[in-house]
Motif scaffolding. Structure first.
Motif, PDB file in Angstrom:
ATOM      1  N   UNK A  19      42.717   7.580 -72.277  1.00 40.76           N
ATOM      2  CA  UNK A  19      41.692   8.606 -72.205  1.00 40.76           C
ATOM      3  C   UNK A  19      41.403   9.223 -73.559  1.00 40.76           C
ATOM      4  N   UNK A  20      42.454   9.464 -74.350  1.00 40.38           N
ATOM      5  CA  UNK A  20      42.255  10.014 -75.691  1.00 40.38           C
ATOM      6  C   UNK A  20      41.481   9.053 -76.574  1.00 40.38           C
ATOM      7  N   UNK A  21      41.812   7.785 -76.484  1.00 41.02           N
ATOM      8  CA  UNK A  21      41.094   6.800 -77.305  1.00 41.02           C
ATOM      9  C   UNK A  21      39.621   6.731 -76.915  1.00 41.02           C
ATOM     10  N   UNK A  22      39.333   6.707 -75.627  1.00 38.65           N
ATOM     11  CA  UNK A  22      37.928   6.643 -75.217  1.00 38.65           C
ATOM     12  C   UNK A  22      37.201   7.946 -75.556  1.00 38.65           C
ATOM     13  N   UNK A  23      37.886   9.081 -75.456  1.00 39.33           N
ATOM     14  CA  UNK A  23      37.250  10.353 -75.798  1.00 39.33           C
ATOM     15  C   UNK A  23      36.900  10.404 -77.286  1.00 39.33           C
ATOM     16  N   UNK A  24      37.799   9.936 -78.138  1.00 40.61           N
ATOM     17  CA  UNK A  24      37.511   9.973 -79.571  1.00 40.61           C
ATOM     18  C   UNK A  24      36.474   8.921 -79.974  1.00 40.61           C
ATOM     19  N   UNK A  25      36.392   7.823 -79.244  1.00 40.62           N
ATOM     20  CA  UNK A  25      35.320   6.863 -79.511  1.00 40.62           C
ATOM     21  C   UNK A  25      33.972   7.501 -79.186  1.00 40.62           C
ATOM     22  N   UNK A  26      33.875   8.173 -78.039  1.00 41.78           N
ATOM     23  CA  UNK A  26      32.621   8.825 -77.671  1.00 41.78           C
ATOM     24  C   UNK A  26      32.308  10.005 -78.575  1.00 41.78           C
ATOM     25  N   UNK A  27      33.344  10.687 -79.060  1.00 44.09           N
ATOM     26  CA  UNK A  27      33.124  11.756 -80.022  1.00 44.09           C
ATOM     27  C   UNK A  27      32.539  11.199 -81.316  1.00 44.09           C
ATOM     28  N   UNK A  28      33.069  10.083 -81.775  1.00 48.39           N
ATOM     29  CA  UNK A  28      32.544   9.454 -82.986  1.00 48.39           C
ATOM     30  C   UNK A  28      31.113   8.999 -82.819  1.00 48.39           C
ATOM     31  N   UNK A  29      30.801   8.402 -81.673  1.00 51.85           N
ATOM     32  CA  UNK A  29      29.425   7.969 -81.417  1.00 51.85           C
ATOM     33  C   UNK A  29      28.465   9.152 -81.324  1.00 51.85           C
ATOM     34  N   UNK A  30      28.921  10.224 -80.687  1.00 50.05           N
ATOM     35  CA  UNK A  30      28.083  11.412 -80.588  1.00 50.05           C
ATOM     36  C   UNK A  30      27.870  12.078 -81.935  1.00 50.05           C
ATOM     37  N   UNK A  31      28.921  12.125 -82.749  1.00 55.04           N
ATOM     38  CA  UNK A  31      28.791  12.712 -84.088  1.00 55.04           C
ATOM     39  C   UNK A  31      27.856  11.880 -84.953  1.00 55.04           C
ATOM     40  N   UNK A  32      27.944  10.573 -84.813  1.00 59.25           N
ATOM     41  CA  UNK A  32      27.043   9.699 -85.562  1.00 59.25           C
ATOM     42  C   UNK A  32      25.589   9.896 -85.129  1.00 59.25           C
ATOM     43  N   UNK A  33      25.366   9.978 -83.829  1.00 57.50           N
ATOM     44  CA  UNK A  33      24.015  10.190 -83.323  1.00 57.50           C
ATOM     45  C   UNK A  33      23.474  11.553 -83.758  1.00 57.50           C
ATOM     46  N   UNK A  34      24.325  12.576 -83.746  1.00 57.09           N
ATOM     47  CA  UNK A  34      23.885  13.898 -84.171  1.00 57.09           C
ATOM     48  C   UNK A  34      23.565  13.922 -85.658  1.00 57.09           C
ATOM     49  N   UNK A  35      24.369  13.228 -86.478  1.00 51.31           N
ATOM     50  CA  UNK A  35      24.063  13.207 -87.918  1.00 51.31           C
ATOM     51  C   UNK A  35      22.768  12.475 -88.196  1.00 51.31           C
ATOM     52  N   UNK A  36      22.524  11.383 -87.493  1.00 52.94           N
ATOM     53  CA  UNK A  36      21.256  10.670 -87.680  1.00 52.94           C
ATOM     54  C   UNK A  36      20.095  11.558 -87.249  1.00 52.94           C
ATOM     55  N   UNK A  37      20.264  12.285 -86.156  1.00 54.56           N
ATOM     56  CA  UNK A  37      19.226  13.195 -85.685  1.00 54.56           C
ATOM     57  C   UNK A  37      18.968  14.316 -86.695  1.00 54.56           C
ATOM     58  N   UNK A  38      20.030  14.859 -87.276  1.00 53.83           N
ATOM     59  CA  UNK A  38      19.864  15.930 -88.265  1.00 53.83           C
ATOM     60  C   UNK A  38      19.171  15.431 -89.535  1.00 53.83           C
ATOM     61  N   UNK A  39      19.523  14.216 -89.961  1.00 56.55           N
ATOM     62  CA  UNK A  39      18.894  13.665 -91.162  1.00 56.55           C
ATOM     63  C   UNK A  39      17.429  13.331 -90.887  1.00 56.55           C
ATOM     64  N   UNK A  40      17.153  12.769 -89.742  1.00 56.55           N
ATOM     65  CA  UNK A  40      15.789  12.347 -89.420  1.00 56.55           C
ATOM     66  C   UNK A  40      14.851  13.534 -89.220  1.00 56.55           C
ATOM     67  N   UNK A  41      15.374  14.631 -88.698  1.00 56.29           N
ATOM     68  CA  UNK A  41      14.505  15.770 -88.425  1.00 56.29           C
ATOM     69  C   UNK A  41      14.575  16.838 -89.506  1.00 56.29           C
ATOM     70  N   UNK A  42      15.372  16.630 -90.516  1.00 49.81           N
ATOM     71  CA  UNK A  42      15.586  17.575 -91.616  1.00 49.81           C
ATOM     72  C   UNK A  42      15.925  18.969 -91.108  1.00 49.81           C
ATOM     73  N   UNK A  43      16.716  19.032 -90.042  1.00 50.13           N
ATOM     74  CA  UNK A  43      17.182  20.307 -89.501  1.00 50.13           C
ATOM     75  C   UNK A  43      18.438  20.745 -90.231  1.00 50.13           C
ATOM     76  N   UNK A  44      18.828  21.990 -90.022  1.00 48.19           N
ATOM     77  CA  UNK A  44      20.046  22.486 -90.654  1.00 48.19           C
ATOM     78  C   UNK A  44      21.229  22.324 -89.702  1.00 48.19           C
TER      79      UNK A  44
END
Length: 130
Positions: A19-44
């Motif tokens: 469960x910890x491994x799958x949770x951290x995999x999804x955390x990494x994917x979510x963090x990556x998606x959020x960073x791409x979203x922040x860069x693409x939208x030039x939000x703070x």
């Protein structure tokens, strides 16, 4: 059996560790998606705290689901312990990386992470294997 054949057979036997491994995999994917979203939208980054909590919540539920499904019994326990260990690891990383201290908000986060992981564990136990 040669060592090359055993490489693909490695699996996580303990439900909390899985469960910890799958949770951290999804955390990494979510963090990556959020960073791409922040860069693409030039939000703070200041306005992204709500999304960070949503990513953590989703990772906790998926981690609890994975732990509950793997255990096959006591989903609330295995999912909740997965959520608790997840939050302890996140707090340790925050303490070591940014000198974040402990306060009552962190205790509330640990309680909520236990509940979110437990909810995922209950759902995971009740998923039928077909």
């Amino acid at each position: 059996m040669s060592s090359f054949q055993r490489v693909g057979q490695w699996k996580l036997n303990h439900p909390i560790l899985a469960g910890l491994c799958s949770a951290f995999v999804w955390l990494g994917l979510g963090a990556l998606a959020l960073s791409v979203l922040l860069v693409a939208s030039s939000s703070s980054e200041e306005g992204a705290s709500t999304y960070v909590y949503l990513i953590h919540g989703f990772a906790l539920i998926v981690g609890g689901w994975s732990a509950g499904k793997r255990s096959g019994k006591k989903g609330w326990y295995y999912g909740g312990m997965t959520g608790l260990f997840y939050m302890i690891l996140v707090l340790m990383i925050g303490f070591l990386a940014m000198d974040a201290g402990l306060d009552w908000n962190k205790a509330l986060y640990m309680l909520l992470s236990f509940a979110a992981g437990g909810l995922g564990g209950v759902v995971g136990v009740n998923m039928k294997k077909e």
